[in-house]
Design a protein around this motif. Structure first.
Motif, PDB file in Angstrom:
ATOM      1  N   LEU A 163      -4.208   6.772  10.825  1.00  0.00           N
ATOM      2  CA  LEU A 163      -4.340   5.881   9.683  1.00  0.00           C
ATOM      3  C   LEU A 163      -5.622   5.080   9.916  1.00  0.00           C
ATOM      4  O   LEU A 163      -5.739   4.388  10.929  1.00  0.00           O
ATOM      5  CB  LEU A 163      -3.126   4.951   9.580  1.00  0.00           C
ATOM      6  CG  LEU A 163      -3.130   3.962   8.419  1.00  0.00           C
ATOM      7  CD1 LEU A 163      -3.022   4.699   7.078  1.00  0.00           C
ATOM      8  CD2 LEU A 163      -1.989   2.967   8.562  1.00  0.00           C
ATOM      9  N   LEU A 207       0.853  -1.184   0.000  1.00  0.00           N
ATOM     10  CA  LEU A 207       0.000   0.000   0.000  1.00  0.00           C
ATOM     11  C   LEU A 207       0.887   1.231   0.000  1.00  0.00           C
ATOM     12  O   LEU A 207       1.970   1.222   0.600  1.00  0.00           O
ATOM     13  CB  LEU A 207      -0.900   0.004   1.237  1.00  0.00           C
ATOM     14  CG  LEU A 207      -1.738  -1.263   1.459  1.00  0.00           C
ATOM     15  CD1 LEU A 207      -2.380  -1.238   2.838  1.00  0.00           C
ATOM     16  CD2 LEU A 207      -2.782  -1.396   0.376  1.00  0.00           C
ATOM     17  N   ILE A 259     -12.850  -1.468   0.463  1.00  0.00           N
ATOM     18  CA  ILE A 259     -11.855  -1.266   1.514  1.00  0.00           C
ATOM     19  C   ILE A 259     -11.190   0.073   1.231  1.00  0.00           C
ATOM     20  O   ILE A 259     -10.726   0.312   0.112  1.00  0.00           O
ATOM     21  CB  ILE A 259     -10.770  -2.369   1.503  1.00  0.00           C
ATOM     22  CG1 ILE A 259     -11.394  -3.747   1.676  1.00  0.00           C
ATOM     23  CG2 ILE A 259      -9.707  -2.091   2.565  1.00  0.00           C
ATOM     24  CD1 ILE A 259     -10.412  -4.888   1.412  1.00  0.00           C
ATOM     25  N   GLN A 264      -5.227   8.079  -0.037  1.00  0.00           N
ATOM     26  CA  GLN A 264      -6.099   6.907   0.068  1.00  0.00           C
ATOM     27  C   GLN A 264      -5.621   5.764  -0.811  1.00  0.00           C
ATOM     28  O   GLN A 264      -5.027   5.978  -1.862  1.00  0.00           O
ATOM     29  CB  GLN A 264      -7.536   7.234  -0.382  1.00  0.00           C
ATOM     30  CG  GLN A 264      -8.312   8.132   0.504  1.00  0.00           C
ATOM     31  CD  GLN A 264      -9.735   8.325  -0.010  1.00  0.00           C
ATOM     32  OE1 GLN A 264     -10.100   7.889  -1.096  1.00  0.00           O
ATOM     33  NE2 GLN A 264     -10.552   8.980   0.789  1.00  0.00           N
ATOM     34  N   GLU A 265      -5.933   4.564  -0.358  1.00  0.00           N
ATOM     35  CA  GLU A 265      -5.885   3.350  -1.176  1.00  0.00           C
ATOM     36  C   GLU A 265      -7.299   2.790  -1.106  1.00  0.00           C
ATOM     37  O   GLU A 265      -7.875   2.689  -0.015  1.00  0.00           O
ATOM     38  CB  GLU A 265      -4.898   2.330  -0.604  1.00  0.00           C
ATOM     39  CG  GLU A 265      -3.449   2.718  -0.729  1.00  0.00           C
ATOM     40  CD  GLU A 265      -2.829   2.361  -2.073  1.00  0.00           C
ATOM     41  OE1 GLU A 265      -3.536   1.852  -2.969  1.00  0.00           O
ATOM     42  OE2 GLU A 265      -1.623   2.590  -2.209  1.00  0.00           O
ATOM     43  N   VAL A 273      -6.095  -6.093   9.490  1.00  0.00           N
ATOM     44  CA  VAL A 273      -5.742  -5.263  10.641  1.00  0.00           C
ATOM     45  C   VAL A 273      -4.575  -5.857  11.429  1.00  0.00           C
ATOM     46  O   VAL A 273      -3.645  -5.145  11.817  1.00  0.00           O
ATOM     47  CB  VAL A 273      -6.977  -5.053  11.544  1.00  0.00           C
ATOM     48  CG1 VAL A 273      -6.601  -4.409  12.872  1.00  0.00           C
ATOM     49  CG2 VAL A 273      -8.027  -4.222  10.819  1.00  0.00           C
ATOM     50  N   LEU A 323      -1.301  -5.505   9.230  1.00  0.00           N
ATOM     51  CA  LEU A 323      -0.853  -4.202   8.733  1.00  0.00           C
ATOM     52  C   LEU A 323       0.483  -3.837   9.375  1.00  0.00           C
ATOM     53  O   LEU A 323       0.639  -3.900  10.594  1.00  0.00           O
ATOM     54  CB  LEU A 323      -1.899  -3.121   9.025  1.00  0.00           C
ATOM     55  CG  LEU A 323      -1.567  -1.765   8.408  1.00  0.00           C
ATOM     56  CD1 LEU A 323      -2.801  -1.155   7.766  1.00  0.00           C
ATOM     57  CD2 LEU A 323      -0.949  -0.821   9.406  1.00  0.00           C
ATOM     58  N   THR A 342      -4.377  -9.091   2.164  1.00  0.00           N
ATOM     59  CA  THR A 342      -5.674  -8.834   1.542  1.00  0.00           C
ATOM     60  C   THR A 342      -6.034 -10.015   0.654  1.00  0.00           C
ATOM     61  O   THR A 342      -5.153 -10.786   0.250  1.00  0.00           O
ATOM     62  CB  THR A 342      -5.669  -7.567   0.657  1.00  0.00           C
ATOM     63  OG1 THR A 342      -4.914  -7.827  -0.527  1.00  0.00           O
ATOM     64  CG2 THR A 342      -5.106  -6.364   1.383  1.00  0.00           C
ATOM     65  N   VAL A 365      -8.509   2.379   8.464  1.00  0.00           N
ATOM     66  CA  VAL A 365      -8.876   1.311   7.534  1.00  0.00           C
ATOM     67  C   VAL A 365     -10.375   1.077   7.700  1.00  0.00           C
ATOM     68  O   VAL A 365     -10.851   0.859   8.815  1.00  0.00           O
ATOM     69  CB  VAL A 365      -8.116   0.004   7.842  1.00  0.00           C
ATOM     70  CG1 VAL A 365      -8.594  -1.130   6.941  1.00  0.00           C
ATOM     71  CG2 VAL A 365      -6.618   0.211   7.728  1.00  0.00           C
ATOM     72  N   THR A 366     -11.123   1.125   6.594  1.00  0.00           N
ATOM     73  CA  THR A 366     -12.566   0.922   6.655  1.00  0.00           C
ATOM     74  C   THR A 366     -12.986  -0.135   5.642  1.00  0.00           C
ATOM     75  O   THR A 366     -12.648  -0.027   4.461  1.00  0.00           O
ATOM     76  CB  THR A 366     -13.326   2.231   6.354  1.00  0.00           C
ATOM     77  OG1 THR A 366     -12.853   3.254   7.221  1.00  0.00           O
ATOM     78  CG2 THR A 366     -14.823   2.047   6.534  1.00  0.00           C
ATOM     79  N   VAL A 414      -8.220   2.641   2.804  1.00  0.00           N
ATOM     80  CA  VAL A 414      -7.135   2.926   3.739  1.00  0.00           C
ATOM     81  C   VAL A 414      -6.810   4.395   3.541  1.00  0.00           C
ATOM     82  O   VAL A 414      -6.518   4.819   2.425  1.00  0.00           O
ATOM     83  CB  VAL A 414      -5.888   2.048   3.461  1.00  0.00           C
ATOM     84  CG1 VAL A 414      -4.805   2.323   4.495  1.00  0.00           C
ATOM     85  CG2 VAL A 414      -6.256   0.574   3.420  1.00  0.00           C
ATOM     86  N   GLU A 415      -6.892   5.159   4.628  1.00  0.00           N
ATOM     87  CA  GLU A 415      -6.794   6.607   4.492  1.00  0.00           C
ATOM     88  C   GLU A 415      -5.858   7.196   5.536  1.00  0.00           C
ATOM     89  O   GLU A 415      -5.915   6.835   6.712  1.00  0.00           O
ATOM     90  CB  GLU A 415      -8.196   7.209   4.649  1.00  0.00           C
ATOM     91  CG  GLU A 415      -8.304   8.638   4.261  1.00  0.00           C
ATOM     92  CD  GLU A 415      -9.758   9.072   4.095  1.00  0.00           C
ATOM     93  OE1 GLU A 415      -9.957  10.114   3.468  1.00  0.00           O
ATOM     94  OE2 GLU A 415     -10.678   8.396   4.577  1.00  0.00           O
TER      95      GLU A 415
END
Length: 179
Positions: free
Chosen positions: A135, A9, A47, A35-36, A167, A170, A18, A137-138, A49-50
């Motif tokens: 950071l 990422l 998904i 963002q990713e 999670v 990471l 992932t 992750v959603t 990732v911000e």
């Protein structure tokens, strides 16, 4: 079920496990540099990732709830409910922070539909204190949807499993990412 791979990422500055078959949204549309975004090929699960500026609440529980409420606001959610907040400690021995984890539900109207979609939100927050960064992750998992992209109970359990693998795995490799 898709096998898991280690995915780079932000150019390899962060890695995480992932599903191998995720679609990188940047191949389809413009994504901000902070963002990713990935999408499941067979459902409407996404998904994100911000990298965000650290928010004011100092306590993990309050900070992750702030990010959840902010997401609900951005989604113009009809309702938003937090089911659970916990912490997953990083016990791997590297300096990646531990993660606050939230599970919640948002009801979101998409494309002016009269009936809102029900979206299970799984969110993780890593506070990178020395860089003043949150950071986040959603995983957005539609469980009821007007467009047919919702997942059933088995799909939800698979997505939850993927979330926890992501999670727990990471790893922040290069803190230079956070300027």
């Amino acid at each position: 079920m898709s096998s898991l791979i280690v995915r780079d990422l932000f150019g390899g500055a962060i890695t995480a496990l992932t599903p191998a078959n995720l679609v990188d949204a940047s191949d389809l549309r413009q994504i901000p540099n902070t963002q990713e975004v990935f999408m499941y090929p067979d459902s409407s699960i996404s998904i994100i990732v911000e990298i965000l500026e650290k928010v004011e609440p100092l306590h993990f529980n309050d900070a992750i709830r702030f990010h959840f409420d902010s997401l609900a606001h951005d989604n113009t959610a009809v309702s938003a409910t937090v089911d659970d907040v916990s912490v997953i400690p990083n016990d791997r021995g590297d300096d990646t922070p531990s993660a606050a984890v939230l599970s919640g539900i948002q009801s979101v109207r998409k494309f002016n539909q009269p009936t809102p979609d029900t979206v299970q939100i799984l969110m993780a927050l890593y506070r990178v204190e020395r860089k003043n960064v949150d950071l986040v992750v959603t995983f957005n998992i539609p469980t009821q949807s007007n467009d047919g992209g919702a997942v059933g109970s088995q799909g939800l359990e698979t997505a939850k499993s993927h979330f926890y693998s992501f999670v727990q795995s990471l790893h922040i490799v290069d803190y230079g990412l956070f300027i």
